[in-house]
Design a protein around this motif. Sequence first.
Motif, mmCIF file in Angstrom:
data_model
loop_
_atom_site.group_PDB
_atom_site.id
_atom_site.type_symbol
_atom_site.label_atom_id
_atom_site.label_comp_id
_atom_site.label_asym_id
_atom_site.label_seq_id
_atom_site.Cartn_x
_atom_site.Cartn_y
_atom_site.Cartn_z
ATOM 1 N N ASP A 25 2.781 78.797 8.150
ATOM 2 C CA ASP A 25 2.382 77.772 9.117
ATOM 3 C C ASP A 25 2.782 76.361 8.704
ATOM 4 O OD1 ASP A 25 1.391 79.617 10.835
ATOM 5 O OD2 ASP A 25 -0.691 78.954 10.759
ATOM 6 N N SER A 26 2.587 76.007 7.444
ATOM 7 C CA SER A 26 2.896 74.644 7.014
ATOM 8 C C SER A 26 4.360 74.310 7.278
ATOM 9 C CB SER A 26 2.581 74.477 5.528
ATOM 10 O OG SER A 26 2.912 73.174 5.093
ATOM 11 N N LYS A 27 5.248 75.211 6.902
ATOM 12 C CA LYS A 27 6.678 74.981 7.123
ATOM 13 C C LYS A 27 7.029 75.040 8.612
ATOM 14 C CE LYS A 27 8.034 76.794 2.589
ATOM 15 N NZ LYS A 27 8.783 77.842 1.853
ATOM 16 N N LEU A 28 6.440 76.008 9.302
ATOM 17 C CA LEU A 28 6.746 76.167 10.726
ATOM 18 C C LEU A 28 6.333 74.936 11.527
ATOM 19 C CD1 LEU A 28 5.650 79.879 11.301
ATOM 20 C CD2 LEU A 28 7.984 78.986 11.438
ATOM 21 N N MET A 29 5.160 74.404 11.240
ATOM 22 C CA MET A 29 4.670 73.254 12.009
ATOM 23 C C MET A 29 5.531 72.020 11.758
ATOM 24 S SD MET A 29 0.511 73.682 11.947
ATOM 25 C CE MET A 29 0.366 73.613 10.165
ATOM 26 N N LYS A 30 5.914 71.803 10.513
ATOM 27 C CA LYS A 30 6.781 70.657 10.214
ATOM 28 C C LYS A 30 8.126 70.807 10.915
ATOM 29 C CE LYS A 30 4.594 69.812 5.736
ATOM 30 N NZ LYS A 30 4.708 69.983 4.267
ATOM 31 N N LEU A 35 2.576 56.400 9.285
ATOM 32 C CA LEU A 35 1.915 57.249 10.281
ATOM 33 C C LEU A 35 2.547 58.634 10.322
ATOM 34 C CD1 LEU A 35 1.376 54.718 13.218
ATOM 35 C CD2 LEU A 35 -0.391 55.753 11.776
ATOM 36 N N LEU A 36 3.884 58.696 10.247
ATOM 37 C CA LEU A 36 4.549 59.998 10.238
ATOM 38 C C LEU A 36 4.291 60.737 8.930
ATOM 39 C CD1 LEU A 36 7.968 59.215 11.964
ATOM 40 C CD2 LEU A 36 5.984 60.392 12.921
ATOM 41 N N ASP A 37 4.284 60.011 7.820
ATOM 42 C CA ASP A 37 3.972 60.646 6.537
ATOM 43 C C ASP A 37 2.564 61.241 6.571
ATOM 44 O OD1 ASP A 37 6.434 59.867 5.594
ATOM 45 O OD2 ASP A 37 5.678 58.121 4.478
ATOM 46 N N LYS A 38 1.638 60.498 7.166
ATOM 47 C CA LYS A 38 0.256 60.972 7.269
ATOM 48 C C LYS A 38 0.182 62.235 8.118
ATOM 49 C CE LYS A 38 -4.366 59.433 8.665
ATOM 50 N NZ LYS A 38 -5.166 58.305 9.226
ATOM 51 N N LEU A 39 0.940 62.263 9.201
ATOM 52 C CA LEU A 39 0.957 63.442 10.068
ATOM 53 C C LEU A 39 1.482 64.659 9.316
ATOM 54 C CD1 LEU A 39 0.820 64.947 12.773
ATOM 55 C CD2 LEU A 39 3.066 63.981 13.328
ATOM 56 N N ALA A 48 -4.098 70.370 9.209
ATOM 57 C CA ALA A 48 -5.084 70.614 10.266
ATOM 58 C C ALA A 48 -4.748 69.797 11.509
ATOM 59 C CB ALA A 48 -6.484 70.274 9.772
ATOM 60 N N LEU A 49 -4.338 68.548 11.317
ATOM 61 C CA LEU A 49 -3.985 67.704 12.457
ATOM 62 C C LEU A 49 -2.705 68.198 13.115
ATOM 63 C CD1 LEU A 49 -4.561 65.241 14.198
ATOM 64 C CD2 LEU A 49 -3.312 63.839 12.527
ATOM 65 N N MET A 50 -1.707 68.588 12.305
ATOM 66 C CA MET A 50 -0.473 69.127 12.885
ATOM 67 C C MET A 50 -0.776 70.339 13.762
ATOM 68 S SD MET A 50 2.693 68.919 10.167
ATOM 69 C CE MET A 50 1.881 69.817 8.841
ATOM 70 N N LYS A 51 -1.632 71.218 13.265
ATOM 71 C CA LYS A 51 -1.948 72.424 14.037
ATOM 72 C C LYS A 51 -2.669 72.068 15.329
ATOM 73 C CE LYS A 51 -2.715 76.302 12.069
ATOM 74 N NZ LYS A 51 -3.257 77.466 11.299
ATOM 75 N N VAL A 102 -14.552 64.706 13.565
ATOM 76 C CA VAL A 102 -13.531 65.746 13.706
ATOM 77 C C VAL A 102 -14.103 66.972 14.415
ATOM 78 C CG1 VAL A 102 -11.957 67.284 12.482
ATOM 79 C CG2 VAL A 102 -12.319 64.943 11.661
ATOM 80 N N GLY A 103 -13.393 67.419 15.442
ATOM 81 C CA GLY A 103 -13.805 68.596 16.191
ATOM 82 C C GLY A 103 -14.725 68.304 17.352
ATOM 83 N N SER A 104 -15.227 67.077 17.459
ATOM 84 C CA SER A 104 -16.127 66.724 18.559
ATOM 85 C C SER A 104 -15.332 66.501 19.834
ATOM 86 C CB SER A 104 -16.900 65.450 18.214
ATOM 87 O OG SER A 104 -16.014 64.329 18.188
ATOM 88 N N ILE A 105 -16.018 66.451 20.965
ATOM 89 C CA ILE A 105 -15.341 66.158 22.223
ATOM 90 C C ILE A 105 -14.700 64.783 22.163
ATOM 91 C CG2 ILE A 105 -17.518 65.347 23.241
ATOM 92 C CD1 ILE A 105 -14.357 66.735 25.028
ATOM 93 N N PHE A 106 -15.285 63.865 21.418
ATOM 94 C CA PHE A 106 -14.724 62.520 21.326
ATOM 95 C C PHE A 106 -13.380 62.544 20.588
ATOM 96 C CE2 PHE A 106 -19.404 62.160 21.288
ATOM 97 C CZ PHE A 106 -19.573 61.506 22.498
#
Length: 643
Positions: free
Chosen positions: A131-136, A161-165, A170-173, A206-210
Amino acid sequence: MKTRSRKTITLLSAMVLGLLATFPLAEARKIQPEVALNAQGEKLLAEYTEKLETLGTEIAAGLPEVHAQKKAAFETARAELAALKAPREDDAEAVHKAYQAAKPLAESKALDSARPLIADLESFLAGDTLDSKLMKAAILRHGTPRGLAEFAQQGAEEKGLLDKLFADEALMKQILKSGGANGGEYGEAMQVYTAILEKSERAREVGSIFQRLALGTALQQPWLDENKKGSVNGVVHADHKNPDGQVARYLHYEKAHLAGELDPQFKDFNAWECRFITNDPYTNEELAWGREMLRNFRPDHITNPDQRWRYTRIVKSDVPYCSTRHDPSLGLPQQQAIALGGICGRRAFFGRFIARAFGIPSRRSTQSGHAAMNRWTPDGWVNNFGGWWSFNWCGPQGGEDFFLDSRAREHEESYMQVLRAQWIGDALGQDDVSLRNYGQGGGFWDGLAFYIKRAVVEDASLEQAAADAELAALSAEEARLLGESDEILGVDDEIKEIEIPEEDRKLVVGEDGAITVPAVACTGPKNNTEKVAFLDSWGGGMQIHYQRLGARPELLKYTVEAPAAGKYELTLNVSTVSEKYEVIARINRRAMVNTMLPYTKGSWQRTAPEIIELKEGRNTIQLTFRAPNRGVSIKDLQLKPMQ
């Protein structure tokens, strides 16, 4: 659901937007030249390109062997399906019949040929090892190395910002599960997301509707100013620029949700569904007005148990189909829309607007010579005001593709297999399946992802509702005419009896002698009719709605006991959404008074006082409206003795 090149297209209008969405990618490139890369940009381009190539090599090495004969059978079946050409409208009937007979057989053969491969690869696609490689790789392919370099070369903050992504799996997914950044604008989406998080503490939960709403808003509308606009060639295109800005739009919905103003189901929407809530071209002021208007004017549409038409039935009941005109004196654009009515486009836009105002995901639905809308319901997405999914599209995505994807998403574990197959196709540089031409084109892995969705939906035995089946049977022209009418397919319009609590019928006499008569305290009619609806008011009590629809005028009859003979000021507490028109009051079957209803834009307001004479004791008051009339809600009548 992914694109291969990054294109920044100025969205001049809805019409231009729709036209651009039909251009081939090569044509779209000509609209605006690429941003020039500086020395840092060239360096980043080389880094991102090398990273994508390295990931592709590593991922290819980690893939299981695919059975050659099964793969060949699958690709042959897909080629046979692609070879079928839809007949033209003027082709002979025999040609149409032959195509209609051959197509389902070819579709079934393609799905059947995919099933052995799906079974063979299920355990691999269900795992998350790659997953890590696939998502990147998926983000690099969708955003393109050059597109990401254009963004990152602007400075350390943008590159950060891109480095953080790329460092946050979890955020990428969550981003990729939610459809990716519109137009591949991942840097710009991260800008919007970060800006919202800075302004809202709740969005950082994280994970909330907001948090899901913040992310959906950023992914769908990944530009921060006039010069950074997402491409129409993303998963779905945006409905113009958000006039209040993405941060203000997010905060508007956060406040509305905390105030209990949105649909109760809003709290459960995922980030993908949230993309279709905040993406609206109308102002926050209009959204707030829309909620207040419906609570006052037609509260029954808010509580409609038929969720296909909850909120949006206001279009059928109170937005007449007529020539579209504009009158700024009537207020904001959507206030003008309901006040004046309009053709299919205005009605569909109003339906989408009012659904989104209450936090219901909605999207435009373009059809040949017609405009409609799609909306979320607990039983799946549905069409309002138009034909079946095969007749509609939204930007670059055909209706059938969106409908299939939305249903497959209901099965989260299986949908992850869809995504991983798509990511593999990205990593290997294979073509995508067409968004517009259902199931056509695409390389092996993206084609397999499409048929995993088909298999998931078919195996779930998702049956069409009776109304959906009836809608699917209509031709495009029949569906257009239905959308332009006030009829609703498959809806039971049986007039139901109601019970009115005595408390809501009680007349009240104030200290100043004013007599307040609840609208529902009428002696006739005593129950719902084709023209008169007794409604529970949003803030408590009840009200009467005298409807726009209905065959002929009807009388509202009241009996009032006056403590003394004399002159009284008669006023009505009303909510209207259209220009001023008259209500006719007859007192004791003799005197007639014509009272002009105010244009209240959906708020409650009293009519100008009319002087009438009452006798001591029992008096009758009859109210009616000349046909054709627009709808009006009446809360009460007040009779105030003149001093």
